[in-house]
Write a protein that holds these residues in place. Structure first.
Motif, PDB file in Angstrom:
ATOM      1  N   GLU A 305       0.815  -1.204   0.000  1.00 37.18           N
ATOM      2  CA  GLU A 305       0.000   0.000   0.000  1.00 37.18           C
ATOM      3  C   GLU A 305       0.852   1.259   0.000  1.00 37.18           C
ATOM      4  OE1 GLU A 305      -3.963  -1.906   2.169  1.00 37.18           O
ATOM      5  OE2 GLU A 305      -2.547  -0.705   3.352  1.00 37.18           O
ATOM      6  N   GLY A 306       2.041   1.168   0.612  1.00 36.50           N
ATOM      7  CA  GLY A 306       2.952   2.306   0.596  1.00 36.50           C
ATOM      8  C   GLY A 306       3.505   2.607  -0.780  1.00 36.50           C
ATOM      9  N   ASN A 307       3.414   1.617  -1.681  1.00 36.31           N
ATOM     10  CA  ASN A 307       3.843   1.821  -3.065  1.00 36.31           C
ATOM     11  C   ASN A 307       2.662   2.035  -3.999  1.00 36.31           C
ATOM     12  OD1 ASN A 307       6.959   1.309  -3.676  1.00 36.31           O
ATOM     13  ND2 ASN A 307       6.378   0.037  -1.923  1.00 36.31           N
ATOM     14  N   GLY A 308       1.497   2.342  -3.408  1.00 34.69           N
ATOM     15  CA  GLY A 308       0.346   2.716  -4.214  1.00 34.69           C
ATOM     16  C   GLY A 308      -0.531   1.578  -4.688  1.00 34.69           C
ATOM     17  N   ALA A 309      -0.293   0.351  -4.182  1.00 33.88           N
ATOM     18  CA  ALA A 309      -1.065  -0.805  -4.631  1.00 33.88           C
ATOM     19  C   ALA A 309      -2.310  -1.016  -3.771  1.00 33.88           C
ATOM     20  CB  ALA A 309      -0.201  -2.065  -4.590  1.00 33.88           C
ATOM     21  N   THR A 310      -3.349  -1.540  -4.382  1.00 37.17           N
ATOM     22  CA  THR A 310      -4.461  -2.114  -3.643  1.00 37.17           C
ATOM     23  C   THR A 310      -4.073  -3.554  -3.321  1.00 37.17           C
ATOM     24  OG1 THR A 310      -6.110  -0.733  -4.743  1.00 37.17           O
ATOM     25  CG2 THR A 310      -6.882  -2.782  -3.732  1.00 37.17           C
ATOM     26  N   PHE A 311      -4.120  -3.915  -2.049  1.00 31.75           N
ATOM     27  CA  PHE A 311      -3.666  -5.241  -1.619  1.00 31.75           C
ATOM     28  C   PHE A 311      -4.872  -6.086  -1.237  1.00 31.75           C
ATOM     29  CE2 PHE A 311      -2.200  -8.256   1.635  1.00 31.75           C
ATOM     30  CZ  PHE A 311      -1.121  -8.837   0.981  1.00 31.75           C
ATOM     31  N   LEU A 312      -5.055  -7.204  -1.937  1.00 29.87           N
ATOM     32  CA  LEU A 312      -6.147  -8.134  -1.667  1.00 29.87           C
ATOM     33  C   LEU A 312      -5.576  -9.489  -1.272  1.00 29.87           C
ATOM     34  CD1 LEU A 312      -8.440  -7.418  -4.775  1.00 29.87           C
ATOM     35  CD2 LEU A 312      -8.588  -6.372  -2.498  1.00 29.87           C
ATOM     36  N   TYR A 313      -6.235 -10.156  -0.342  1.00 24.56           N
ATOM     37  CA  TYR A 313      -5.828 -11.526  -0.011  1.00 24.56           C
ATOM     38  C   TYR A 313      -7.054 -12.325   0.383  1.00 24.56           C
ATOM     39  CZ  TYR A 313      -5.620  -9.681   4.854  1.00 24.56           C
ATOM     40  OH  TYR A 313      -5.894  -9.091   6.062  1.00 24.56           O
ATOM     41  N   ASP A 314      -7.035 -13.604   0.020  1.00 25.64           N
ATOM     42  CA  ASP A 314      -8.277 -14.371   0.111  1.00 25.64           C
ATOM     43  C   ASP A 314      -8.726 -14.603   1.546  1.00 25.64           C
ATOM     44  OD1 ASP A 314      -6.178 -16.337   0.493  1.00 25.64           O
ATOM     45  OD2 ASP A 314      -7.606 -17.908  -0.022  1.00 25.64           O
ATOM     46  N   TYR A 315      -7.845 -14.496   2.515  1.00 21.56           N
ATOM     47  CA  TYR A 315      -8.236 -14.639   3.915  1.00 21.56           C
ATOM     48  C   TYR A 315      -9.289 -13.589   4.277  1.00 21.56           C
ATOM     49  CZ  TYR A 315      -7.717 -15.059   9.013  1.00 21.56           C
ATOM     50  OH  TYR A 315      -7.953 -15.249  10.355  1.00 21.56           O
ATOM     51  N   ALA A 316      -9.144 -12.400   3.743  1.00 22.00           N
ATOM     52  CA  ALA A 316     -10.072 -11.302   4.041  1.00 22.00           C
ATOM     53  C   ALA A 316     -11.080 -11.058   2.929  1.00 22.00           C
ATOM     54  CB  ALA A 316      -9.293 -10.013   4.292  1.00 22.00           C
ATOM     55  N   ASP A 317     -10.703 -11.402   1.682  1.00 20.26           N
ATOM     56  CA  ASP A 317     -11.519 -11.015   0.536  1.00 20.26           C
ATOM     57  C   ASP A 317     -12.189 -12.182  -0.177  1.00 20.26           C
ATOM     58  OD1 ASP A 317     -10.857  -8.144   0.628  1.00 20.26           O
ATOM     59  OD2 ASP A 317      -8.833  -8.842   0.194  1.00 20.26           O
ATOM     60  N   GLY A 318     -11.891 -13.412   0.217  1.00 19.33           N
ATOM     61  CA  GLY A 318     -12.490 -14.569  -0.437  1.00 19.33           C
ATOM     62  C   GLY A 318     -12.006 -14.729  -1.863  1.00 19.33           C
ATOM     63  N   TYR A 319     -12.873 -15.244  -2.712  1.00 17.46           N
ATOM     64  CA  TYR A 319     -12.546 -15.392  -4.128  1.00 17.46           C
ATOM     65  C   TYR A 319     -12.426 -14.015  -4.772  1.00 17.46           C
ATOM     66  CZ  TYR A 319     -13.507 -20.428  -3.906  1.00 17.46           C
ATOM     67  OH  TYR A 319     -13.474 -21.772  -3.608  1.00 17.46           O
ATOM     68  N   ILE A 320     -11.452 -13.893  -5.686  1.00 15.59           N
ATOM     69  CA  ILE A 320     -11.143 -12.592  -6.286  1.00 15.59           C
ATOM     70  C   ILE A 320     -11.122 -12.731  -7.801  1.00 15.59           C
ATOM     71  CG2 ILE A 320      -9.396 -10.777  -6.495  1.00 15.59           C
ATOM     72  CD1 ILE A 320      -8.434 -11.772  -3.623  1.00 15.59           C
ATOM     73  N   HIS A 321     -11.864 -11.871  -8.481  1.00 16.65           N
ATOM     74  CA  HIS A 321     -11.911 -11.885  -9.939  1.00 16.65           C
ATOM     75  C   HIS A 321     -11.399 -10.554 -10.470  1.00 16.65           C
ATOM     76  CE1 HIS A 321     -14.247 -11.051 -13.770  1.00 16.65           C
ATOM     77  NE2 HIS A 321     -13.471 -12.064 -14.096  1.00 16.65           N
ATOM     78  N   VAL A 322     -10.475 -10.636 -11.420  1.00 14.80           N
ATOM     79  CA  VAL A 322      -9.894  -9.448 -12.043  1.00 14.80           C
ATOM     80  C   VAL A 322     -10.069  -9.595 -13.549  1.00 14.80           C
ATOM     81  CG1 VAL A 322      -7.810  -8.046 -12.335  1.00 14.80           C
ATOM     82  CG2 VAL A 322      -8.153  -9.340 -10.214  1.00 14.80           C
ATOM     83  N   SER A 323     -10.402  -8.502 -14.219  1.00  8.94           N
ATOM     84  CA  SER A 323     -10.489  -8.555 -15.676  1.00  8.94           C
ATOM     85  C   SER A 323      -9.998  -7.249 -16.271  1.00  8.94           C
ATOM     86  CB  SER A 323     -11.925  -8.841 -16.134  1.00  8.94           C
ATOM     87  OG  SER A 323     -12.764  -7.730 -15.919  1.00  8.94           O
ATOM     88  N   THR A 324      -9.622  -7.329 -17.544  1.00  5.44           N
ATOM     89  CA  THR A 324      -9.111  -6.136 -18.215  1.00  5.44           C
ATOM     90  C   THR A 324      -9.423  -6.212 -19.704  1.00  5.44           C
ATOM     91  OG1 THR A 324      -7.116  -4.856 -18.746  1.00  5.44           O
ATOM     92  CG2 THR A 324      -6.839  -7.229 -18.513  1.00  5.44           C
ATOM     93  N   ASP A 325      -9.672  -5.049 -20.292  1.00  5.46           N
ATOM     94  CA  ASP A 325      -9.824  -4.952 -21.737  1.00  5.46           C
ATOM     95  C   ASP A 325      -8.496  -4.599 -22.400  1.00  5.46           C
ATOM     96  OD1 ASP A 325      -9.480  -2.328 -20.967  1.00  5.46           O
ATOM     97  OD2 ASP A 325     -11.373  -1.602 -21.794  1.00  5.46           O
ATOM     98  N   GLY A 326      -7.433  -4.601 -21.616  1.00  3.23           N
ATOM     99  CA  GLY A 326      -6.118  -4.228 -22.123  1.00  3.23           C
ATOM    100  C   GLY A 326      -5.794  -2.767 -21.895  1.00  3.23           C
ATOM    101  N   GLU A 327      -6.764  -2.042 -21.413  1.00  8.85           N
ATOM    102  CA  GLU A 327      -6.576  -0.616 -21.121  1.00  8.85           C
ATOM    103  C   GLU A 327      -6.811  -0.339 -19.640  1.00  8.85           C
ATOM    104  OE1 GLU A 327      -5.461   1.405 -23.426  1.00  8.85           O
ATOM    105  OE2 GLU A 327      -5.612  -0.053 -25.063  1.00  8.85           O
ATOM    106  N   THR A 328      -7.990  -0.696 -19.151  1.00  6.94           N
ATOM    107  CA  THR A 328      -8.307  -0.510 -17.738  1.00  6.94           C
ATOM    108  C   THR A 328      -8.503  -1.869 -17.075  1.00  6.94           C
ATOM    109  OG1 THR A 328     -10.675  -0.323 -18.206  1.00  6.94           O
ATOM    110  CG2 THR A 328      -9.395   1.728 -18.141  1.00  6.94           C
TER     111      THR A 328
END
Length: 337
Positions: A305-328
Protein backbone atom coordinates in the motif's frame (compact mmCIF):
# COMPACT_ATOMS: atom_id res chain seq x y z
CA UNK A 1 1.47 3.71 -18.95
CA UNK A 2 -0.05 2.45 -15.72
CA UNK A 3 -3.88 2.24 -15.65
CA UNK A 4 -6.30 3.39 -12.98
CA UNK A 5 -8.33 0.73 -11.21
CA UNK A 6 -12.09 1.00 -11.51
CA UNK A 7 -14.91 -0.95 -9.93
CA UNK A 8 -17.27 -3.09 -11.96
CA UNK A 9 -20.06 -0.61 -11.37
CA UNK A 10 -18.11 2.02 -13.25
CA UNK A 11 -17.39 -0.46 -16.03
CA UNK A 12 -21.09 -1.23 -16.39
CA UNK A 13 -21.89 2.47 -16.51
CA UNK A 14 -19.29 3.10 -19.22
CA UNK A 15 -20.53 0.19 -21.30
CA UNK A 16 -24.06 1.52 -20.99
CA UNK A 17 -22.97 4.99 -22.04
CA UNK A 18 -21.04 3.66 -25.02
CA UNK A 19 -24.01 1.59 -26.11
CA UNK A 20 -26.23 4.67 -26.02
CA UNK A 21 -23.71 6.81 -27.89
CA UNK A 22 -23.41 4.33 -30.78
CA UNK A 23 -19.76 4.54 -31.81
CA UNK A 24 -20.40 2.89 -35.17
CA UNK A 25 -17.93 0.11 -34.40
CA UNK A 26 -18.87 -3.44 -35.31
CA UNK A 27 -20.33 -5.15 -32.27
CA UNK A 28 -18.57 -8.26 -31.01
CA UNK A 29 -20.84 -11.28 -31.62
CA UNK A 30 -22.20 -12.65 -28.38
CA UNK A 31 -23.26 -16.09 -27.30
CA UNK A 32 -25.66 -16.90 -24.46
CA UNK A 33 -23.80 -17.51 -21.20
CA UNK A 34 -24.79 -20.77 -19.57
CA UNK A 35 -24.97 -21.15 -15.81
CA UNK A 36 -24.21 -24.33 -13.89
CA UNK A 37 -25.55 -25.89 -10.75
CA UNK A 38 -23.51 -27.81 -8.17
CA UNK A 39 -22.84 -31.36 -9.32
CA UNK A 40 -25.34 -33.87 -7.97
CA UNK A 41 -23.81 -35.80 -5.11
CA UNK A 42 -21.24 -33.14 -4.28
CA UNK A 43 -20.82 -33.12 -0.51
CA UNK A 44 -23.13 -30.78 1.39
CA UNK A 45 -20.28 -30.06 3.82
CA UNK A 46 -18.01 -28.89 1.01
CA UNK A 47 -20.51 -26.53 -0.59
CA UNK A 48 -19.65 -23.76 1.84
CA UNK A 49 -16.14 -23.59 0.35
CA UNK A 50 -17.17 -23.19 -3.29
CA UNK A 51 -16.75 -20.00 -5.29
CA UNK A 52 -19.70 -17.74 -6.18
CA UNK A 53 -18.94 -18.27 -9.89
CA UNK A 54 -21.41 -20.45 -11.79
CA UNK A 55 -21.28 -19.25 -15.38
CA UNK A 56 -19.36 -20.20 -18.50
CA UNK A 57 -16.13 -18.22 -18.31
CA UNK A 58 -14.99 -19.17 -21.81
CA UNK A 59 -18.16 -17.81 -23.42
CA UNK A 60 -17.92 -14.71 -21.24
CA UNK A 61 -14.34 -13.98 -22.36
CA UNK A 62 -15.23 -14.51 -26.01
CA UNK A 63 -18.21 -12.19 -25.66
CA UNK A 64 -16.45 -9.34 -23.88
CA UNK A 65 -12.96 -9.70 -25.39
CA UNK A 66 -11.35 -9.31 -21.97
CA UNK A 67 -8.57 -11.12 -20.16
CA UNK A 68 -9.95 -12.70 -16.97
CA UNK A 69 -8.15 -13.87 -13.82
CA UNK A 70 -10.08 -15.92 -11.25
CA UNK A 71 -8.07 -16.30 -8.03
CA UNK A 72 -9.31 -19.23 -5.99
CA UNK A 73 -9.78 -19.47 -2.21
CA UNK A 74 -10.34 -22.23 0.32
CA UNK A 75 -12.59 -20.04 2.50
CA UNK A 76 -11.09 -21.71 5.56
CA UNK A 77 -11.31 -25.38 4.55
CA UNK A 78 -9.10 -27.42 6.89
CA UNK A 79 -6.05 -28.82 5.10
CA UNK A 80 -3.37 -30.41 7.25
CA UNK A 81 -3.25 -31.39 10.91
CA UNK A 82 -0.08 -30.32 12.72
CA UNK A 83 1.01 -27.87 10.01
CA UNK A 84 2.18 -24.37 10.90
CA UNK A 85 -0.75 -23.10 8.84
CA UNK A 86 -3.40 -25.85 8.97
CA UNK A 87 -5.76 -23.93 6.66
CA UNK A 88 -3.11 -23.00 4.10
CA UNK A 89 -4.32 -24.39 0.78
CA UNK A 90 -1.85 -22.86 -1.70
CA UNK A 91 -2.30 -21.08 -5.01
CA UNK A 92 -4.60 -21.55 -8.00
CA UNK A 93 -5.65 -18.98 -10.57
CA UNK A 94 -7.69 -19.66 -13.70
CA UNK A 95 -6.71 -17.36 -16.56
CA UNK A 96 -9.18 -17.10 -19.44
CA UNK A 97 -7.81 -15.38 -22.52
CA UNK A 98 -9.89 -13.09 -24.77
CA UNK A 99 -10.13 -15.82 -27.42
CA UNK A 100 -11.49 -18.30 -24.86
CA UNK A 101 -8.35 -20.35 -24.26
CA UNK A 102 -7.75 -21.32 -20.63
CA UNK A 103 -4.73 -21.67 -18.35
CA UNK A 104 -4.74 -22.86 -14.74
CA UNK A 105 -1.71 -21.58 -12.85
CA UNK A 106 -1.08 -23.91 -9.89
CA UNK A 107 -3.69 -26.10 -8.22
CA UNK A 108 -3.45 -25.98 -4.44
CA UNK A 109 -3.21 -28.88 -1.99
CA UNK A 110 -4.56 -32.37 -2.62
CA UNK A 111 -7.16 -31.66 0.10
CA UNK A 112 -8.39 -28.72 -1.99
CA UNK A 113 -8.70 -30.67 -5.25
CA UNK A 114 -12.38 -31.58 -4.84
CA UNK A 115 -13.35 -27.93 -4.33
CA UNK A 116 -11.12 -26.75 -7.20
CA UNK A 117 -12.54 -29.34 -9.59
CA UNK A 118 -16.11 -28.39 -8.71
CA UNK A 119 -15.30 -24.69 -9.06
CA UNK A 120 -13.94 -25.28 -12.56
CA UNK A 121 -16.96 -27.33 -13.56
CA UNK A 122 -19.31 -24.58 -12.37
CA UNK A 123 -17.33 -22.15 -14.51
CA UNK A 124 -18.11 -24.27 -17.55
CA UNK A 125 -14.63 -25.75 -17.88
CA UNK A 126 -14.55 -29.03 -19.76
CA UNK A 127 -10.98 -28.71 -20.99
CA UNK A 128 -7.92 -26.77 -19.85
CA UNK A 129 -5.71 -25.71 -22.71
CA UNK A 130 -2.75 -25.15 -20.38
CA UNK A 131 -1.81 -26.10 -16.83
CA UNK A 132 1.21 -24.46 -15.21
CA UNK A 133 2.80 -25.90 -12.06
CA UNK A 134 5.14 -23.19 -10.83
CA UNK A 135 7.22 -25.47 -8.61
CA UNK A 136 7.25 -28.86 -6.94
CA UNK A 137 5.49 -28.21 -3.65
CA UNK A 138 2.26 -29.87 -2.52
CA UNK A 139 0.28 -26.63 -2.19
CA UNK A 140 0.90 -25.82 -5.85
CA UNK A 141 0.97 -29.21 -7.55
CA UNK A 142 -1.01 -31.87 -5.67
CA UNK A 143 -4.40 -30.43 -6.60
CA UNK A 144 -3.43 -31.25 -10.19
CA UNK A 145 -1.50 -34.52 -10.07
CA UNK A 146 -2.96 -36.58 -7.23
CA UNK A 147 -5.89 -38.97 -7.46
CA UNK A 148 -9.26 -37.30 -8.20
CA UNK A 149 -7.52 -33.99 -8.96
CA UNK A 150 -7.45 -31.75 -12.05
CA UNK A 151 -5.64 -34.16 -14.39
CA UNK A 152 -8.04 -36.92 -13.41
CA UNK A 153 -11.13 -34.84 -14.17
CA UNK A 154 -10.34 -32.64 -17.17
CA UNK A 155 -8.75 -32.96 -20.54
CA UNK A 156 -5.54 -30.90 -20.45
CA UNK A 157 -3.82 -29.81 -23.62
CA UNK A 158 -0.36 -29.00 -22.24
CA UNK A 159 1.32 -29.05 -18.82
CA UNK A 160 4.25 -26.76 -18.04
CA UNK A 161 6.39 -27.03 -14.91
CA UNK A 162 9.65 -25.69 -13.48
CA UNK A 163 11.81 -28.78 -13.98
CA UNK A 164 13.21 -28.42 -10.44
CA UNK A 165 12.75 -31.67 -8.53
CA UNK A 166 11.70 -32.05 -4.91
CA UNK A 167 13.90 -34.66 -3.24
CA UNK A 168 11.13 -35.83 -0.91
CA UNK A 169 8.95 -36.77 -3.92
CA UNK A 170 11.46 -38.70 -5.94
CA UNK A 171 12.21 -37.61 -9.46
CA UNK A 172 9.59 -36.92 -12.11
CA UNK A 173 6.41 -37.16 -10.00
CA UNK A 174 4.80 -34.42 -12.08
CA UNK A 175 6.06 -35.84 -15.36
CA UNK A 176 4.91 -39.35 -14.46
CA UNK A 177 1.45 -38.11 -13.54
CA UNK A 178 1.18 -36.46 -16.96
CA UNK A 179 2.60 -39.42 -18.87
CA UNK A 180 0.18 -41.82 -17.19
CA UNK A 181 -2.68 -39.76 -18.65
CA UNK A 182 -1.01 -39.07 -22.02
CA UNK A 183 -0.80 -35.34 -21.34
CA UNK A 184 2.14 -33.51 -22.97
CA UNK A 185 4.48 -32.07 -20.32
CA UNK A 186 7.24 -29.56 -20.84
CA UNK A 187 9.68 -27.57 -18.70
CA UNK A 188 9.53 -23.77 -18.93
CA UNK A 189 12.70 -21.75 -18.47
CA UNK A 190 13.93 -18.19 -18.61
CA UNK A 191 13.85 -16.67 -22.08
CA UNK A 192 10.92 -18.60 -23.52
CA UNK A 193 7.79 -16.90 -24.83
CA UNK A 194 4.25 -18.15 -25.40
CA UNK A 195 1.71 -16.39 -27.58
CA UNK A 196 -1.93 -17.13 -26.76
CA UNK A 197 -4.16 -15.09 -29.03
CA UNK A 198 -3.49 -11.43 -28.26
CA UNK A 199 -1.59 -12.22 -25.05
CA UNK A 200 2.16 -12.66 -24.94
CA UNK A 201 3.72 -14.56 -22.04
CA UNK A 202 7.38 -14.09 -21.20
CA UNK A 203 9.03 -16.67 -18.96
CA UNK A 204 11.46 -14.80 -16.71
CA UNK A 205 12.46 -17.64 -14.37
CA UNK A 206 13.95 -20.18 -13.56
CA UNK A 207 17.47 -20.04 -14.94
CA UNK A 208 18.18 -22.86 -17.42
CA UNK A 209 21.22 -24.00 -15.45
CA UNK A 210 19.02 -25.21 -12.58
CA UNK A 211 16.69 -27.31 -14.73
CA UNK A 212 16.85 -30.96 -13.68
CA UNK A 213 18.37 -30.24 -10.29
CA UNK A 214 16.97 -31.92 -7.17
CA UNK A 215 16.63 -29.90 -3.96
CA UNK A 216 15.42 -30.76 -0.49
CA UNK A 217 15.18 -27.29 1.04
CA UNK A 218 12.14 -25.06 0.51
CA UNK A 219 14.20 -21.94 -0.35
CA UNK A 220 15.94 -23.62 -3.31
CA UNK A 221 12.69 -24.98 -4.74
CA UNK A 222 10.75 -21.75 -4.13
CA UNK A 223 13.45 -19.50 -5.54
CA UNK A 224 13.36 -21.50 -8.77
CA UNK A 225 9.63 -21.09 -9.29
CA UNK A 226 8.33 -20.31 -12.75
CA UNK A 227 7.86 -16.56 -13.06
CA UNK A 228 5.72 -15.36 -15.98
CA UNK A 229 4.83 -11.94 -17.28
CA UNK A 230 1.58 -11.62 -19.28
CA UNK A 231 1.02 -8.70 -21.65
CA UNK A 232 -2.32 -7.84 -23.26
CA UNK A 233 -2.31 -4.51 -25.10
CA UNK A 234 -1.38 -1.97 -22.38
CA UNK A 235 -2.08 -4.35 -19.48
CA UNK A 236 0.57 -6.49 -17.77
CA UNK A 237 0.63 -9.01 -14.94
CA UNK A 238 3.27 -11.04 -13.12
CA UNK A 239 2.95 -14.50 -11.54
CA UNK A 240 5.79 -15.22 -9.13
CA UNK A 241 5.23 -18.66 -7.58
CA UNK A 242 6.83 -18.80 -4.14
CA UNK A 243 9.93 -16.65 -4.60
CA UNK A 244 11.79 -15.66 -1.43
CA UNK A 245 13.79 -12.44 -1.06
CA UNK A 246 16.88 -14.03 -2.64
CA UNK A 247 14.85 -15.07 -5.67
CA UNK A 248 13.39 -11.57 -5.90
CA UNK A 249 16.88 -10.05 -5.84
CA UNK A 250 18.14 -12.41 -8.55
CA UNK A 251 15.08 -11.67 -10.67
CA UNK A 252 15.57 -7.91 -10.30
CA UNK A 253 19.20 -8.19 -11.41
CA UNK A 254 18.24 -10.23 -14.47
CA UNK A 255 14.95 -8.59 -15.46
CA UNK A 256 14.54 -5.36 -13.52
CA UNK A 257 13.10 -3.44 -16.48
CA UNK A 258 10.46 -6.12 -17.16
CA UNK A 259 8.98 -6.22 -13.66
CA UNK A 260 6.88 -3.06 -13.72
CA UNK A 261 3.33 -4.44 -14.08
CA UNK A 262 -0.29 -3.61 -13.27
CA UNK A 263 -1.27 -6.86 -11.52
CA UNK A 264 0.92 -8.98 -9.25
CA UNK A 265 0.29 -12.44 -7.86
CA UNK A 266 2.06 -11.83 -4.54
CA UNK A 267 4.93 -14.30 -4.00
CA UNK A 268 4.68 -17.01 -1.33
CA UNK A 269 1.09 -16.35 -0.23
CA UNK A 270 1.88 -13.01 1.40
CA UNK A 271 4.40 -14.49 3.86
CA UNK A 272 7.21 -12.19 4.98
CA UNK A 273 9.85 -14.38 3.27
CA UNK A 274 9.49 -12.28 0.07
CA UNK A 275 7.94 -8.89 -0.82
CA UNK A 276 11.06 -6.88 -0.05
CA UNK A 277 10.57 -3.11 -0.41
CA UNK A 278 12.93 -2.99 -3.39
CA UNK A 279 11.03 -5.74 -5.21
CA UNK A 280 7.62 -4.18 -4.60
CA UNK A 281 8.94 -0.80 -5.75
CA UNK A 282 10.35 -2.36 -8.92
CA UNK A 283 6.97 -3.91 -9.73
CA UNK A 284 4.86 -0.99 -8.48
CA UNK A 285 1.62 -2.89 -9.07
CA UNK A 286 -1.76 -1.23 -9.03
CA UNK A 287 -3.27 -4.44 -7.69
CA UNK A 288 -1.50 -7.15 -5.62
CA UNK A 289 -3.32 -10.43 -4.89
CA UNK A 290 -2.20 -13.06 -2.35
CA UNK A 291 -3.85 -16.44 -1.88
CA UNK A 292 -3.35 -19.29 0.57
CA UNK A 293 -5.81 -18.38 3.33
CA UNK A 294 -3.14 -16.80 5.50
CA UNK A 295 -3.77 -13.58 7.38
CA UNK A 296 -1.38 -11.06 5.89
CA UNK A 297 0.83 -9.18 8.30
CA UNK A 298 0.34 -5.44 8.54
CA UNK A 299 3.98 -4.99 7.57
CA UNK A 300 3.56 -6.83 4.25
CA UNK A 301 0.31 -5.06 3.48
CA UNK A 302 1.94 -1.72 4.26
CA UNK A 303 4.81 -2.39 1.84
CA UNK A 304 2.34 -2.77 -1.02
CA UNK A 305 0.00 0.00 0.00
CA UNK A 306 2.95 2.31 0.60
CA UNK A 307 3.84 1.82 -3.06
CA UNK A 308 0.35 2.72 -4.21
CA UNK A 309 -1.06 -0.80 -4.63
CA UNK A 310 -4.46 -2.11 -3.64
CA UNK A 311 -3.67 -5.24 -1.62
CA UNK A 312 -6.15 -8.13 -1.67
CA UNK A 313 -5.83 -11.53 -0.01
CA UNK A 314 -8.28 -14.37 0.11
CA UNK A 315 -8.24 -14.64 3.92
CA UNK A 316 -10.07 -11.30 4.04
CA UNK A 317 -11.52 -11.02 0.54
CA UNK A 318 -12.49 -14.57 -0.44
CA UNK A 319 -12.55 -15.39 -4.13
CA UNK A 320 -11.14 -12.59 -6.29
CA UNK A 321 -11.91 -11.89 -9.94
CA UNK A 322 -9.89 -9.45 -12.04
CA UNK A 323 -10.49 -8.55 -15.68
CA UNK A 324 -9.11 -6.14 -18.22
CA UNK A 325 -9.82 -4.95 -21.74
CA UNK A 326 -6.12 -4.23 -22.12
CA UNK A 327 -6.58 -0.62 -21.12
CA UNK A 328 -8.31 -0.51 -17.74
CA UNK A 329 -8.51 -3.13 -15.00
CA UNK A 330 -11.45 -3.99 -12.76
CA UNK A 331 -11.76 -6.33 -9.81
CA UNK A 332 -14.44 -7.76 -7.58
CA UNK A 333 -14.15 -9.70 -4.32
CA UNK A 334 -16.49 -12.24 -2.80
CA UNK A 335 -16.31 -10.66 0.65
CA UNK A 336 -16.57 -7.07 1.82
CA UNK A 337 -14.19 -6.10 4.62
Amino acid sequence: MKKILAFLLLLALLISMCACAGSGETERPTEPVETYEITAGFSEELRQYLSPWNFNVVTTAKNDGRLHYSFMSSKGKFMEKGANYPYKWGDACLVVFPDGQTMLIDSGMEQYANVLVENLRRMGIKKLDYLVISHAHADHAFGAVRKNSVLANFEVGQVFWSGIHNKSWGKSLIELACQSRNVPVRVLREGETLNIGQVQIQVLWPKPRYIGETFSGAPDINNNSIVMRLDFKEHSSLFTGDLYVQGECDLMVAHGKQLDVDLLKVPHHGHDTPSSPGFVKAISPELAVATGYIEASQAIQSVYEGNGATFLYDYADGYIHVSTDGETMQYETELTR
